[in-house]
Design a protein around this motif. Structure first.
Motif, PDB file in Angstrom:
ATOM      1  N   VAL A  84       0.842  -1.192   0.000  1.00 30.35           N
ATOM      2  CA  VAL A  84       0.000   0.000   0.000  1.00 30.35           C
ATOM      3  C   VAL A  84       0.881   1.247   0.000  1.00 30.35           C
ATOM      4  O   VAL A  84       1.853   1.336   0.741  1.00 30.35           O
ATOM      5  N   ALA A  85       0.511   2.211  -0.837  1.00 31.78           N
ATOM      6  CA  ALA A  85       1.185   3.510  -0.895  1.00 31.78           C
ATOM      7  C   ALA A  85       0.142   4.608  -0.701  1.00 31.78           C
ATOM      8  O   ALA A  85      -1.061   4.367  -0.826  1.00 31.78           O
ATOM      9  N   SER A  86       0.599   5.797  -0.450  1.00 28.85           N
ATOM     10  CA  SER A  86      -0.272   6.940  -0.205  1.00 28.85           C
ATOM     11  C   SER A  86      -1.219   7.202  -1.378  1.00 28.85           C
ATOM     12  O   SER A  86      -0.845   7.082  -2.537  1.00 28.85           O
ATOM     13  N   SER A  87      -2.442   7.595  -1.049  1.00 29.23           N
ATOM     14  CA  SER A  87      -3.428   7.995  -2.062  1.00 29.23           C
ATOM     15  C   SER A  87      -3.578   9.510  -2.129  1.00 29.23           C
ATOM     16  O   SER A  87      -4.418  10.010  -2.876  1.00 29.23           O
ATOM     17  N   ILE A  88      -2.764  10.263  -1.368  1.00 29.73           N
ATOM     18  CA  ILE A  88      -2.859  11.723  -1.371  1.00 29.73           C
ATOM     19  C   ILE A  88      -2.648  12.243  -2.785  1.00 29.73           C
ATOM     20  O   ILE A  88      -1.681  11.911  -3.451  1.00 29.73           O
ATOM     21  N   GLY A  89      -3.604  13.057  -3.242  1.00 32.15           N
ATOM     22  CA  GLY A  89      -3.531  13.626  -4.581  1.00 32.15           C
ATOM     23  C   GLY A  89      -4.232  12.805  -5.645  1.00 32.15           C
ATOM     24  O   GLY A  89      -4.348  13.229  -6.788  1.00 32.15           O
ATOM     25  N   THR A  90      -4.725  11.626  -5.263  1.00 30.84           N
ATOM     26  CA  THR A  90      -5.405  10.763  -6.246  1.00 30.84           C
ATOM     27  C   THR A  90      -6.835  10.454  -5.835  1.00 30.84           C
ATOM     28  O   THR A  90      -7.396   9.442  -6.248  1.00 30.84           O
ATOM     29  N   GLY A  91      -7.411  11.312  -5.017  1.00 28.25           N
ATOM     30  CA  GLY A  91      -8.769  11.054  -4.541  1.00 28.25           C
ATOM     31  C   GLY A  91      -8.777   9.841  -3.644  1.00 28.25           C
ATOM     32  O   GLY A  91      -7.927   9.686  -2.784  1.00 28.25           O
ATOM     33  N   SER A  92      -9.715   8.948  -3.873  1.00 32.40           N
ATOM     34  CA  SER A  92      -9.807   7.741  -3.054  1.00 32.40           C
ATOM     35  C   SER A  92      -9.294   6.507  -3.801  1.00 32.40           C
ATOM     36  O   SER A  92      -9.533   5.387  -3.381  1.00 32.40           O
ATOM     37  N   THR A  93      -8.590   6.724  -4.894  1.00 31.29           N
ATOM     38  CA  THR A  93      -8.070   5.604  -5.673  1.00 31.29           C
ATOM     39  C   THR A  93      -6.918   4.933  -4.917  1.00 31.29           C
ATOM     40  O   THR A  93      -5.923   5.588  -4.604  1.00 31.29           O
ATOM     41  N   PRO A  94      -7.026   3.642  -4.617  1.00 30.35           N
ATOM     42  CA  PRO A  94      -5.936   2.952  -3.916  1.00 30.35           C
ATOM     43  C   PRO A  94      -4.640   3.012  -4.725  1.00 30.35           C
ATOM     44  O   PRO A  94      -4.655   2.903  -5.943  1.00 30.35           O
ATOM     45  N   GLN A  95      -3.529   3.188  -4.026  1.00 34.03           N
ATOM     46  CA  GLN A  95      -2.221   3.267  -4.664  1.00 34.03           C
ATOM     47  C   GLN A  95      -1.309   2.156  -4.142  1.00 34.03           C
ATOM     48  O   GLN A  95      -1.459   1.700  -3.003  1.00 34.03           O
ATOM     49  N   THR A  96      -0.364   1.738  -4.974  1.00 33.29           N
ATOM     50  CA  THR A  96       0.521   0.638  -4.616  1.00 33.29           C
ATOM     51  C   THR A  96       1.987   1.007  -4.838  1.00 33.29           C
ATOM     52  O   THR A  96       2.295   1.980  -5.507  1.00 33.29           O
ATOM     53  N   SER A 113       2.612   3.666  -7.837  1.00 35.36           N
ATOM     54  CA  SER A 113       1.566   4.032  -8.799  1.00 35.36           C
ATOM     55  C   SER A 113       1.110   5.479  -8.654  1.00 35.36           C
ATOM     56  O   SER A 113       0.577   6.061  -9.589  1.00 35.36           O
ATOM     57  N   ASN A 114       1.328   6.101  -7.486  1.00 35.30           N
ATOM     58  CA  ASN A 114       0.912   7.490  -7.249  1.00 35.30           C
ATOM     59  C   ASN A 114       1.965   8.432  -7.829  1.00 35.30           C
ATOM     60  O   ASN A 114       3.045   8.606  -7.260  1.00 35.30           O
ATOM     61  N   SER A 115       1.659   9.058  -8.950  1.00 33.72           N
ATOM     62  CA  SER A 115       2.614   9.975  -9.577  1.00 33.72           C
ATOM     63  C   SER A 115       2.517  11.384  -8.995  1.00 33.72           C
ATOM     64  O   SER A 115       3.404  12.209  -9.205  1.00 33.72           O
ATOM     65  N   THR A 116       1.464  11.675  -8.220  1.00 28.82           N
ATOM     66  CA  THR A 116       1.296  12.996  -7.604  1.00 28.82           C
ATOM     67  C   THR A 116       2.128  13.124  -6.328  1.00 28.82           C
ATOM     68  O   THR A 116       2.832  14.102  -6.128  1.00 28.82           O
ATOM     69  N   ASN A 117       2.036  12.157  -5.446  1.00 28.82           N
ATOM     70  CA  ASN A 117       2.779  12.125  -4.180  1.00 28.82           C
ATOM     71  C   ASN A 117       3.365  10.727  -3.966  1.00 28.82           C
ATOM     72  O   ASN A 117       2.942   9.996  -3.078  1.00 28.82           O
ATOM     73  N   PRO A 118       4.336  10.328  -4.768  1.00 26.70           N
ATOM     74  CA  PRO A 118       4.805   8.941  -4.734  1.00 26.70           C
ATOM     75  C   PRO A 118       5.468   8.512  -3.437  1.00 26.70           C
ATOM     76  O   PRO A 118       5.424   7.336  -3.101  1.00 26.70           O
ATOM     77  N   ASN A 119       6.079   9.421  -2.693  1.00 27.25           N
ATOM     78  CA  ASN A 119       6.776   9.002  -1.477  1.00 27.25           C
ATOM     79  C   ASN A 119       6.152   9.546  -0.186  1.00 27.25           C
ATOM     80  O   ASN A 119       6.816   9.632   0.841  1.00 27.25           O
ATOM     81  N   GLU A 120       4.871   9.920  -0.248  1.00 30.87           N
ATOM     82  CA  GLU A 120       4.185  10.408   0.958  1.00 30.87           C
ATOM     83  C   GLU A 120       4.232   9.342   2.060  1.00 30.87           C
ATOM     84  O   GLU A 120       4.574   9.631   3.189  1.00 30.87           O
ATOM     85  N   PHE A 121       3.865   8.111   1.740  1.00 29.60           N
ATOM     86  CA  PHE A 121       4.139   6.987   2.630  1.00 29.60           C
ATOM     87  C   PHE A 121       4.088   5.684   1.861  1.00 29.60           C
ATOM     88  O   PHE A 121       3.363   5.533   0.892  1.00 29.60           O
ATOM     89  N   ILE A 122       4.908   4.762   2.313  1.00 34.27           N
ATOM     90  CA  ILE A 122       5.021   3.413   1.767  1.00 34.27           C
ATOM     91  C   ILE A 122       4.860   2.483   2.955  1.00 34.27           C
ATOM     92  O   ILE A 122       5.556   2.642   3.965  1.00 34.27           O
ATOM     93  N   THR A 123       3.965   1.513   2.848  1.00 34.48           N
ATOM     94  CA  THR A 123       3.715   0.600   3.961  1.00 34.48           C
ATOM     95  C   THR A 123       4.199  -0.806   3.630  1.00 34.48           C
ATOM     96  O   THR A 123       3.925  -1.323   2.546  1.00 34.48           O
ATOM     97  N   PHE A 124       4.912  -1.401   4.572  1.00 36.36           N
ATOM     98  CA  PHE A 124       5.361  -2.791   4.452  1.00 36.36           C
ATOM     99  C   PHE A 124       4.445  -3.682   5.275  1.00 36.36           C
ATOM    100  O   PHE A 124       3.974  -3.286   6.325  1.00 36.36           O
ATOM    101  N   GLY A 125       4.267  -4.888   4.813  1.00 31.50           N
ATOM    102  CA  GLY A 125       3.483  -5.891   5.539  1.00 31.50           C
ATOM    103  C   GLY A 125       3.609  -7.219   4.830  1.00 31.50           C
ATOM    104  O   GLY A 125       2.661  -7.678   4.210  1.00 31.50           O
ATOM    105  N   PHE A 126       4.795  -7.820   4.887  1.00 30.39           N
ATOM    106  CA  PHE A 126       4.988  -9.101   4.212  1.00 30.39           C
ATOM    107  C   PHE A 126       6.000  -9.961   4.947  1.00 30.39           C
ATOM    108  O   PHE A 126       6.690  -9.506   5.849  1.00 30.39           O
TER     109      PHE A 126
END
Length: 134
Positions: A84-96, A113-126
């Motif tokens: 999961v990556a931040s959706s800021i700037g892309t409405g409610s569209t999920p980002q990866t 996938s978020n070209s507006t705010n690509p590094n706002e947050f990146i979440t790990f969970g694996f």
């Protein structure tokens, strides 16, 4: 076996096998821990490494590491994960994001996938199997 009947077997963890969360020694290339969701990892008694938490603000790239996992916590082969990556700037569209961990323990955020705010947050969970040490 009691009275000719098998009883349920349960394995108890010893104090040497208790889960101990660790943090990356150094986070580099502009990345930082994100809020209270700190990047951390542990290895269970079965040799599986679990990586959780979030980072923010760094450089995305195929050859730009975020941090390096120590020996004993590295995968048996190069691994790729989608998270999961931040959706800021892309409405409610999920980002990866696509994360790569190589056998030397280097963790890379290869793309987002978020070209507006690509590094706002990146979440790990694996989780993955660790290579044998040595």
């Amino acid at each position: 076996m009691a009275n000719g009947v098998w009883s349920k077997w349960e394995r108890l963890l010893t104090s040497a096998e208790q889960i101990e969360w660790k943090f990356p020694t150094t986070i580099i290339n502009g990345w930082k821990q994100y809020g209270t969701q700190k990047v951390q990892f542990y290895k269970n008694p079965f040799g599986e490494v679990e990586l959780i938490g979030s980072i923010t603000g760094g450089t995305i790239g195929f050859a730009v590491p975020v941090f390096t996992l120590p020996s004993g916590y590295r995968p048996i082969q190069d691994m790729h994960f989608i998270g999961v990556a931040s959706s800021i700037g892309t409405g409610s569209t999920p980002q990866t994001h696509r994360t790569h961990i190589d056998t030397k323990g280097n963790v890379y955020i290869q793309s987002v996938s978020n070209s507006t705010n690509p590094n706002e947050f990146i979440t790990f969970g694996f989780k993955f199997m660790a290579a044998q040490e040595g």
